[in-house]
Motif scaffolding. Structure first.
Motif, mmCIF file in Angstrom:
data_model
loop_
_atom_site.group_PDB
_atom_site.id
_atom_site.type_symbol
_atom_site.label_atom_id
_atom_site.label_comp_id
_atom_site.label_asym_id
_atom_site.label_seq_id
_atom_site.Cartn_x
_atom_site.Cartn_y
_atom_site.Cartn_z
ATOM 1 N N ASN A 199 34.246 21.770 51.403
ATOM 2 C CA ASN A 199 34.635 21.294 50.085
ATOM 3 C C ASN A 199 33.502 21.506 49.094
ATOM 4 O OD1 ASN A 199 37.119 20.317 51.142
ATOM 5 N ND2 ASN A 199 36.139 18.380 51.720
ATOM 6 N N LYS A 200 33.856 21.481 47.825
ATOM 7 C CA LYS A 200 32.871 21.627 46.752
ATOM 8 C C LYS A 200 31.989 22.849 46.970
ATOM 9 C CE LYS A 200 32.726 16.622 45.987
ATOM 10 N NZ LYS A 200 31.856 15.418 45.937
ATOM 11 N N LEU A 201 32.621 23.955 47.227
ATOM 12 C CA LEU A 201 31.885 25.177 47.502
ATOM 13 C C LEU A 201 31.081 25.624 46.289
ATOM 14 C CD1 LEU A 201 34.585 26.939 49.624
ATOM 15 C CD2 LEU A 201 32.234 26.540 50.359
ATOM 16 N N LYS A 202 29.892 26.117 46.558
ATOM 17 C CA LYS A 202 28.957 26.529 45.532
ATOM 18 C C LYS A 202 28.751 28.034 45.563
ATOM 19 C CE LYS A 202 26.350 22.199 45.948
ATOM 20 N NZ LYS A 202 25.011 21.607 46.223
ATOM 21 N N PRO A 203 28.273 28.599 44.467
ATOM 22 C CA PRO A 203 28.024 30.049 44.450
ATOM 23 C C PRO A 203 27.042 30.506 45.513
ATOM 24 C CG PRO A 203 28.036 29.181 42.220
ATOM 25 C CD PRO A 203 28.080 27.994 43.140
ATOM 26 N N GLU A 204 26.182 29.629 45.983
ATOM 27 C CA GLU A 204 25.220 30.003 47.007
ATOM 28 C C GLU A 204 25.762 29.882 48.421
ATOM 29 O OE1 GLU A 204 24.888 27.612 44.735
ATOM 30 O OE2 GLU A 204 23.880 25.831 45.517
ATOM 31 N N ASP A 205 27.008 29.459 48.562
ATOM 32 C CA ASP A 205 27.611 29.309 49.879
ATOM 33 C C ASP A 205 28.189 30.582 50.482
ATOM 34 O OD1 ASP A 205 27.088 26.551 50.186
ATOM 35 O OD2 ASP A 205 28.888 26.033 49.026
ATOM 36 N N PRO A 206 28.442 31.632 49.707
ATOM 37 C CA PRO A 206 29.087 32.806 50.308
ATOM 38 C C PRO A 206 28.272 33.400 51.445
ATOM 39 C CG PRO A 206 29.212 32.945 47.938
ATOM 40 C CD PRO A 206 28.303 31.797 48.262
ATOM 41 N N GLY A 207 28.983 33.997 52.362
ATOM 42 C CA GLY A 207 28.341 34.638 53.485
ATOM 43 C C GLY A 207 29.300 34.788 54.644
ATOM 44 N N LEU A 208 28.765 35.291 55.712
ATOM 45 C CA LEU A 208 29.529 35.415 56.942
ATOM 46 C C LEU A 208 29.351 34.131 57.737
ATOM 47 C CD1 LEU A 208 31.225 37.437 58.683
ATOM 48 C CD2 LEU A 208 29.080 37.953 59.875
ATOM 49 N N TYR A 209 30.444 33.469 58.010
ATOM 50 C CA TYR A 209 30.402 32.240 58.787
ATOM 51 C C TYR A 209 30.789 32.554 60.218
ATOM 52 C CZ TYR A 209 29.523 29.340 54.750
ATOM 53 O OH TYR A 209 28.941 28.751 53.647
ATOM 54 N N LEU A 210 29.868 32.266 61.115
ATOM 55 C CA LEU A 210 29.998 32.633 62.513
ATOM 56 C C LEU A 210 30.213 31.400 63.364
ATOM 57 C CD1 LEU A 210 26.946 34.993 62.373
ATOM 58 C CD2 LEU A 210 29.240 35.813 62.903
ATOM 59 N N CYS A 211 31.166 31.480 64.230
ATOM 60 C CA CYS A 211 31.411 30.438 65.207
ATOM 61 C C CYS A 211 30.677 30.779 66.494
ATOM 62 C CB CYS A 211 32.910 30.303 65.466
ATOM 63 S SG CYS A 211 33.354 29.105 66.738
ATOM 64 N N ALA A 212 30.097 29.772 67.119
ATOM 65 C CA ALA A 212 29.393 29.965 68.374
ATOM 66 C C ALA A 212 29.756 28.854 69.338
ATOM 67 C CB ALA A 212 27.879 30.005 68.162
ATOM 68 N N ALA A 213 29.678 29.165 70.608
ATOM 69 C CA ALA A 213 29.949 28.203 71.664
ATOM 70 C C ALA A 213 28.788 28.182 72.631
ATOM 71 C CB ALA A 213 31.246 28.538 72.393
ATOM 72 N N GLY A 214 28.501 26.997 73.148
ATOM 73 C CA GLY A 214 27.430 26.833 74.106
ATOM 74 C C GLY A 214 27.930 26.213 75.388
ATOM 75 N N LEU A 215 27.313 26.612 76.473
ATOM 76 C CA LEU A 215 27.687 26.097 77.786
ATOM 77 C C LEU A 215 26.915 24.844 78.160
ATOM 78 C CD1 LEU A 215 27.953 29.472 79.729
ATOM 79 C CD2 LEU A 215 29.736 28.230 78.488
ATOM 80 N N GLY A 216 25.942 24.471 77.359
ATOM 81 C CA GLY A 216 25.162 23.272 77.597
ATOM 82 C C GLY A 216 24.857 22.569 76.294
ATOM 83 N N THR A 217 24.166 21.453 76.396
ATOM 84 C CA THR A 217 23.795 20.677 75.221
ATOM 85 C C THR A 217 22.283 20.589 75.042
ATOM 86 O OG1 THR A 217 23.939 18.625 76.491
ATOM 87 C CG2 THR A 217 25.907 19.320 75.297
ATOM 88 N N ASP A 218 21.534 21.371 75.793
ATOM 89 C CA ASP A 218 20.088 21.351 75.702
ATOM 90 C C ASP A 218 19.553 22.210 74.561
ATOM 91 O OD1 ASP A 218 19.124 23.907 78.080
ATOM 92 O OD2 ASP A 218 21.051 23.592 77.102
ATOM 93 N N ARG A 219 20.409 22.950 73.904
ATOM 94 C CA ARG A 219 20.027 23.820 72.813
ATOM 95 C C ARG A 219 21.212 23.991 71.873
ATOM 96 N NH1 ARG A 219 18.926 29.401 75.903
ATOM 97 N NH2 ARG A 219 17.973 27.906 77.371
ATOM 98 N N LEU A 220 20.959 24.608 70.748
ATOM 99 C CA LEU A 220 22.049 24.905 69.838
ATOM 100 C C LEU A 220 23.023 25.874 70.498
ATOM 101 C CD1 LEU A 220 20.144 25.379 66.463
ATOM 102 C CD2 LEU A 220 21.453 23.382 67.210
ATOM 103 N N PRO A 221 24.308 25.712 70.236
ATOM 104 C CA PRO A 221 25.287 26.629 70.836
ATOM 105 C C PRO A 221 25.015 28.072 70.427
ATOM 106 C CG PRO A 221 26.376 24.714 69.881
ATOM 107 C CD PRO A 221 24.956 24.677 69.416
#
Length: 119
Positions: A83-105
């Motif tokens: 919501n409330k998207l700003k001109p600086e928000d454009p870009g490629l939005y990437l989804c990622a999945a992780g098999l653990g919780t010890d690090r970022l997915p």
């Protein structure tokens, strides 16, 4: 193998909203966390938000108060309400999945969905 398919990107005016979806397929692995990253032109990839299977959520500063991440464990899906998207928000939005919780997915990645914000 885990495959991620994103959708929901597009063109929106400043102040507008988009809802991104990411659905995982593949039954070989157990997904413990999913995340949304943003990569703008000539910018490094940065975490926007992530969520664990238990529901723990973290947001980057640029996303706080404007973006909401949610998940569906049964469908192995994550959503990003922007919501409330700003001109600086454009870009490629990437989804990622992780098999653990010890690090970022970061174990599996989608192809990304483009977000464009006009001014």
């Amino acid at each position: 193998q885990v495959q991620l398919v994103e959708s929901g990107g597009g063109l929106v005016q400043p102040g507008g909203s988009l809802r991104l979806s990411c659905v995982a397929s593949g039954n070989r692995y157990s997904i413990e966390a999913m995340a949304w990253y943003r990569q703008a032109l000539r910018k490094t990839r940065e975490l926007g938000a992530d969520i664990t299977r238990e529901g723990t959520i973290r947001y980057a500063e640029f996303a706080k108060g404007r973006f909401t991440i949610s998940g569906d464990n049964a469908e192995r899906a994550t959503f990003l309400q922007m919501n409330k998207l700003k001109p600086e928000d454009p870009g490629l939005y990437l989804c990622a999945a992780g098999l653990g919780t010890d690090r970022l997915p970061d174990d599996y990645w989608g192809q990304g969905t483009q977000v464009t914000v006009s001014s």
